[in-house]
Design a protein around this motif. Structure first.
Motif, PDB file in Angstrom:
ATOM      1  N   TYR A  29       0.822  -1.202   0.000  1.00 46.40           N
ATOM      2  CA  TYR A  29       0.000   0.000   0.000  1.00 46.40           C
ATOM      3  C   TYR A  29       0.861   1.260   0.000  1.00 46.40           C
ATOM      4  O   TYR A  29       1.933   1.288   0.609  1.00 46.40           O
ATOM      5  CB  TYR A  29      -0.871   0.066   1.262  1.00 46.40           C
ATOM      6  CG  TYR A  29      -1.841  -1.065   1.454  1.00 46.40           C
ATOM      7  CD1 TYR A  29      -3.156  -0.975   0.988  1.00 46.40           C
ATOM      8  CD2 TYR A  29      -1.466  -2.224   2.132  1.00 46.40           C
ATOM      9  CE1 TYR A  29      -4.060  -2.004   1.192  1.00 46.40           C
ATOM     10  CE2 TYR A  29      -2.370  -3.262   2.347  1.00 46.40           C
ATOM     11  CZ  TYR A  29      -3.665  -3.145   1.875  1.00 46.40           C
ATOM     12  OH  TYR A  29      -4.555  -4.158   2.077  1.00 46.40           O
ATOM     13  N   ILE A  77      -5.630   5.031   1.717  1.00 47.46           N
ATOM     14  CA  ILE A  77      -4.928   3.761   1.541  1.00 47.46           C
ATOM     15  C   ILE A  77      -5.117   3.332   0.094  1.00 47.46           C
ATOM     16  O   ILE A  77      -6.235   3.028  -0.326  1.00 47.46           O
ATOM     17  CB  ILE A  77      -5.489   2.675   2.482  1.00 47.46           C
ATOM     18  CG1 ILE A  77      -5.323   3.080   3.948  1.00 47.46           C
ATOM     19  CG2 ILE A  77      -4.825   1.342   2.211  1.00 47.46           C
ATOM     20  CD1 ILE A  77      -6.015   2.129   4.913  1.00 47.46           C
ATOM     21  N   GLN A 124      -3.833   0.627  -2.882  1.00 45.88           N
ATOM     22  CA  GLN A 124      -3.062  -0.567  -3.194  1.00 45.88           C
ATOM     23  C   GLN A 124      -2.178  -0.310  -4.408  1.00 45.88           C
ATOM     24  O   GLN A 124      -2.627   0.230  -5.410  1.00 45.88           O
ATOM     25  CB  GLN A 124      -3.990  -1.733  -3.506  1.00 45.88           C
ATOM     26  CG  GLN A 124      -4.808  -2.218  -2.337  1.00 45.88           C
ATOM     27  CD  GLN A 124      -5.630  -3.458  -2.686  1.00 45.88           C
ATOM     28  OE1 GLN A 124      -5.430  -4.081  -3.734  1.00 45.88           O
ATOM     29  NE2 GLN A 124      -6.548  -3.812  -1.813  1.00 45.88           N
ATOM     30  N   ASN A 169      -0.952  -6.343  -5.422  1.00 45.91           N
ATOM     31  CA  ASN A 169      -1.887  -7.268  -4.781  1.00 45.91           C
ATOM     32  C   ASN A 169      -1.758  -8.623  -5.468  1.00 45.91           C
ATOM     33  O   ASN A 169      -2.080  -8.770  -6.639  1.00 45.91           O
ATOM     34  CB  ASN A 169      -3.323  -6.739  -4.908  1.00 45.91           C
ATOM     35  CG  ASN A 169      -4.313  -7.551  -4.082  1.00 45.91           C
ATOM     36  OD1 ASN A 169      -4.133  -8.749  -3.869  1.00 45.91           O
ATOM     37  ND2 ASN A 169      -5.364  -6.901  -3.633  1.00 45.91           N
ATOM     38  N   GLU A 206      -6.435  -3.863   5.795  1.00 51.21           N
ATOM     39  CA  GLU A 206      -6.373  -2.419   6.007  1.00 51.21           C
ATOM     40  C   GLU A 206      -6.348  -2.078   7.489  1.00 51.21           C
ATOM     41  O   GLU A 206      -5.703  -1.106   7.910  1.00 51.21           O
ATOM     42  CB  GLU A 206      -7.549  -1.745   5.311  1.00 51.21           C
ATOM     43  CG  GLU A 206      -7.464  -1.727   3.797  1.00 51.21           C
ATOM     44  CD  GLU A 206      -7.653  -3.095   3.146  1.00 51.21           C
ATOM     45  OE1 GLU A 206      -7.184  -3.289   2.011  1.00 51.21           O
ATOM     46  OE2 GLU A 206      -8.279  -3.982   3.780  1.00 51.21           O
TER      47      GLU A 206
END
Length: 493
Positions: free
Chosen positions: A24, A31, A33, A36, A291
Motif C-alpha cells: 500500500y 490507503i 493498493q 496485490n 487495512e
C-alpha cells in the motif's frame, strides 16, 4: 490544508482460503493498493474433519511466502508484517506451521485471535467509509467475525461460519441453513444493531459482482456498493440453484470460478444475517482485515479518507492542493439554500470540496478527450469514503468542469438524482470560472470571491486584479450565473 504524511507498507494475510501480499501507499487517511497478489492455497480445506491444515495447502502457502519475501526484498520494502487467521488459529498443527512460515518469511507471523480479527476488520471498514454505523461482518474461509461500528467501544466476536467449516462435501441446503441459524444465535453483535451491514471478504465481494450482473448495474465498483434484502434474495436464489442446475452453475462460474462452490453458503449467511437483525441492508467494503492491520502497523489515525484519497490518487502537488482548497472557498457562496443532497449541508459541502480538489487533476490529458477521461477517472478512482451517488456527482462535476456541455454516458444517468445532477452542473461551471480567472492559481483565487445578491451572481475582484477579468472570464461567469438562474455581475472592491 497540510500535505498529508506519506509512507509505504506491506501486509501478508495467511487466510483459510488464500495467502495474499498487498503493498500500500498510505497518504494520511488514504490507503491505495499498489501491489496485490494471492495464492489460493486452501489451508483450511478439510480442517473440520482432520483437525489439521491441508498438507497441500501448507506446501502452497510456504511457497507463496518464499515468493513474497523475494518480492519484498527486491522492492527494498522492510515495513511489512504477516498475520494468520482462523485456519491456523484452530488447527492442531497451526503452531508448527507458524514456526516454518516465520523461517521462510524471515520474521515472525502473528496469529490473530477471533476478537483481534474482528477488531482489525472493523478498523479497516472504518478507514474505508465516512462515519459508518452498523455491523461489520468479515466472512473468511473458516470463520465469520462480527463487530459493531459507530457505537463507541465494541467487542468483536468470531463464529465458525466459514464455507470451509460448514460444508466440505455434499451440500444439503436445508441442513446448511439450520447450521447457519444455530450459529448466528450465538452472536451478541447482531441483536438490536441498527444501520448498515458492512460485508467484508472475497466470497461476499463475488456475490456482489453477481448481484451487479443480475441488476444490470452500470458502475462496477465494489467499494460502497449497496444491496437491499430483495436484491440479496434474488442473487441468493441463483446461487442455491447452482448446486443442482448446470446452467445456473455456469452463470456463477463466469463471475468467480474459484469461489463458485462457496457462493451458496455466502449467500445463505447474508440472508440470515439480515433476517436475524434490524440492519437496513448490505454495503460492500473493499477494506477489511488487511487495512486494519495496516492502520495498526503505521499508527495512522482513522479520519475521513475522501480528501486524502483524492490527493493521493490524483498525485496532487502543493500548488494543486492550494488551488483546490481556494476553489472550494471561491465557489461555495454561489450555491444558495437547496434541499440536502446527501443528508446535511456539511455532507454536501464535503462532496463539493472533493470535486474542487480534483479540478486540476486532468491537465495532462489530451484536450480532445479530457472531459470524458476526467469523468471516468473520478467515477472509478479507488478513493474511499463515498457512496456511489456521491462518487457519481463528483465525476459529473469534474466532467462539467472540463467541458461546458458535458454529457455523461447514458448508462450512468441513474446513479444520481435530478437534484444531484443539477448541482454537479452548477459546480462544474463554477469551477471552470474559478480556473480560468485565476490561471489555476490558489493565491490569485483567494483574492476574489463569488456572492449571491438579489438576482445576481457577483464576481468580486480587487482593482489590482481587474486585468484578470478577460472576455473568457466574463463568458464563464455568464454561463455559471445561467446555471444558477441568476444574472452575472462583476464588482471591483
Amino acid at each position: 490544508m497540510m500535505f498529508p504524511k506519506s509512507e509505504r507498507a506491506g501486509i501478508i494475510d495467511i487466510g483459510s482460503n488464500s495467502v495474499r501480499l498487498v503493498i500500500y501507499d498510505v497518504l494520511g487517511s488514504s490507503i491505495l493498493q499498489t501491489f496485490n497478489e494471492k495464492v489460493m492455497a486452501g489451508l483450511g480445506e478439510g480442517l473440520i474433519k482432520r483437525g489439521t491444515l491441508s498438507p497441500t495447502g501448507r506446501e502452497a502457502a510456504l511457497g507463496a511466502l518464499s515468493r513474497y519475501r523475494a518480492i519484498l526484498k527486491a522492492l527494498n520494502l522492510r515495513n511489512y508484517t504477516a498475520v494468520a487467521t482462523a485456519a491456523v488459529r484452530e488447527a492442531s498443527d497451526g503452531p508448527d506451521f507458524v514456526k516454518k512460515a516465520g523461517r521462510v518469511l524471515g520474521r515472525p507471523v502473528r496469529v490473530l485471535s477471533g476478537a483481534d480479527e474482528a477488531r482489525l476488520s472493523a478498523l479497516g471498514v472504518e478507514a474505508s467509509f465516512h462515519q459508518p454505523k452498523g455491523v461489520m461482518g468479515d466472512l473468511g474461509g473458516s470463520s465469520l467475525e462480527f463487530q459493531r461500528i459507530g457505537y463507541g467501544k465494541a467487542m468483536g466476536e468470531s463464529l465458525l461460519l466459514g464455507p470451509l467449516s460448514l460444508a466440505e462435501d455434499v451440500m444439503d441446503l436445508r441442513e446448511l441453513r439450520k447450521k447457519v441459524k444455530t450459529e448466528l444465535k450465538k452472536s451478541k453483535a447482531l441483536p438490536g444493531a441498527q444501520g448498515r451491514f458492512y460485508a467484508v471478504g472475497g466470497a461476499w465481494r463475488s456475490f456482489a459482482r453477481l448481484n451487479m450482473d443480475i441488476e444490470d448495474y452500470s458502475l462496477h465498483v465494489l467499494q460502497g456498493y449497496q444491496m437491499n434484502e430483495g436484491q440479496v434474495a434474488r442473487a441468493a436464489k441463483l446461487c442455491f440453484d447452482s448446486v443442482t442446475n448446470p446452467a445456473a452453475r455456469s452463470v456463477i462460474e463466469k463471475v468467480d470460478r474459484r469461489r463458485a462452490k462457496h457462493l451458496p453458503i455466502a449467500a445463505m449467511i447474508l440472508e440470515e444475517v439480515l433476517a436475524s437483525s434490524q440492519l437496513e441492508g448490505v454495503t460492500i467494503s473493499s477494506g477489511g482485515l488487511r487495512e486494519g492491520v495496516l492502520r495498526d502497523l503505521t499508527g495512522a489515525a482513522v479520519t475521513d479518507p475522501l480528501l486524502d484519497g483524492v490527493i493521493a490518487f490524483g498525485r496532487l502537488d502543493h500548488n494543486q492542493i492550494a488551488f483546490g482548497q481556494a476553489l472550494h472557498e471561491f465557489v461555495s457562496p454561489a450555491f444558495g439554500p437547496e434541499a440536502d443532497l446527501f443528508g446535511s449541508p456539511a455532507a454536501d459541502a464535503r462532496i463539493e470540496k472533493a470535486a474542487c480538489m480534483m479540478a486540476d487533476s486532468a491537465g495532462r490529458f489530451h484536450p480532445d478527450h479530457r472531459s470524458l477521461l476526467a469523468y471516468e477517472q473520478a467515477l472509478r478512482a479507488p478513493y474511499a469514503g463515498v457512496s456511489h451517488a456521491e462518487r457519481a456527482m463528483i465525476a459529473y462535476a469534474i466532467g462539467c468542469r472540463y467541458e461546458k456541455d458535458f454529457k455523461r454516458p447514458s448508462e450512468y444517468l441513474g446513479l444520481t438524482t435530478d437534484e444531484q445532477a443539477d448541482r454537479a452542473k452548477q459546480l462544474g461551471s463554477a469551477m471552470r470560472l474559478g480556473a480560468v480567472f485565476s490561471g489555476r492559481s490558489g493565491p490569485i483565487l483567494q483574492r476574489a470571491s463569488l456572492a449571491r445578491k438579489g438576482g445576481d451572481l457577483e464576481l468580486h475582484v480587487l482593482k489590482v486584479d481587474a486585468p484578470m477579468v478577460s472576455d473568457t472570464v466574463l463568458r464563464r461567469l455568464s454561463q455559471t450565473a445561467n446555471q444558477l438562474r441568476l444574472k452575472p455581475k462583476v464588482v471591483e472592491v
